[in-house]
Design a protein around this motif. Structure first.
Motif: not given
Length: 273
Positions: A38-39, A121-123, A131-133, A149-151
């Protein structure tokens, strides 16, 4: 113990959760291996997993063997290291496809992205991070687009602060307590600004962050007033800091993003337009 719903189990500290009789440690360790990517890391070996998760090498070997057999990891024969496998996509797609807000919001997000020349964006919350969806970017917008998926961190970002404001006071208190315990340096530097953002949202429905996440970026963010499919969501709009100022964010981009979110809530039947 807090109720085991979105505001309960996922707010518990690791020790309390691990001590629960229903906790499955092997499953948790397997998911933790996947979470190591995830990083931004794309290739990791058993040694990397063992050091990051404080697990024994034999335990890690069993986990990676199983995950590879199930398609969640791929192994490079030359290096012996692993990358994510296609099964991870299959696991995440049903969740994204169920979020109809993505399809409903997309046209208005694109219109605002074109106006602002920045991604909209939506998170949502993934444990102690955002997390971005979904992200929509116009053809002529800037290069700050976050991938799905990025955080992002909670306390330093506009979307994180907006998500904080979306929770009830007890849930927000529990989440802030966990952040204080887990990221004490970030807490010390940004918790006051994050709590002030919740006050701003209560007064004007949006918050502004300029420079706290990255010096070159400015953003506005708005939480949805009710969960969607049980998930708390927030929208944000990001632009280069050089291309805006506080007044522009306050009088133009912030109100436009509020209007977008209220429109989406109305279409989803979550409130008055």
């Amino acid at each position: 113990m807090e109720d085991l719903d979105d505001g309960g189990a996922s707010f518990l500290d690791a020790e309390t959760l691990a001590a629960h009789p229903q906790f499955a440690s092997t499953l948790a360790n397997g998911l933790a291996v996947l979470g190591c990517f995830g990083g931004g890391q794309t290739v990791l070996g058993n040694k990397d997993f063992a050091e990051r998760l404080q697990l024994s090498r034999p335990t890690v070997s069993r986990l990676t063997f199983t995950l590879m057999g199930l398609g969640y990891l791929r192994r490079d024969r030359a290096t012996g290291k692993y990358s994510l496998g296609p099964a991870v996509l299959s696991l995440g797609y049903p969740l994204l496809s169920q979020l109809t807000v993505r399809q409903i919001a997309s046209p208005e997000m694109l219109e605002l992205a074109r106006h602002a020349r920045g991604p909209v964006s939506i998170g949502t919350r993934d444990r102690l991070q955002v997390v971005y969806v979904e992200t929509v970017q116009a053809y002529d917008s800037n290069a700050t687009k976050p991938d799905i998926g990025s955080t992002r961190p909670f306390l330093r970002t506009a979307i994180g602060r907006a998500l904080l404001a979306s929770y009830s006071v007890p849930q927000r208190t529990a989440l802030l307590r966990r952040l204080r315990e887990t990221v004490p340096q970030e807490w010390a530097a940004f918790h006051a600004a994050a709590e002030q953002a919740c006050t701003e949202i209560a007064q004007q429905d949006f918050c502004i962050v300029a420079g706290d996440w990255r010096p070159t970026l400015a953003a506005v963010a708005v939480p949805m007033r009710a969960p969607v499919g049980g998930m708390h969501l927030a929208f944000n709009l990001t632009v280069p800091a050089y291309a805006t100022d506080r007044q522009h964010l306050q009088t133009d981009l912030g109100p436009r993003l509020v209007s977008l979110v209220r429109s989406i809530e109305y279409k989803l039947g979550l409130g008055d337009h």
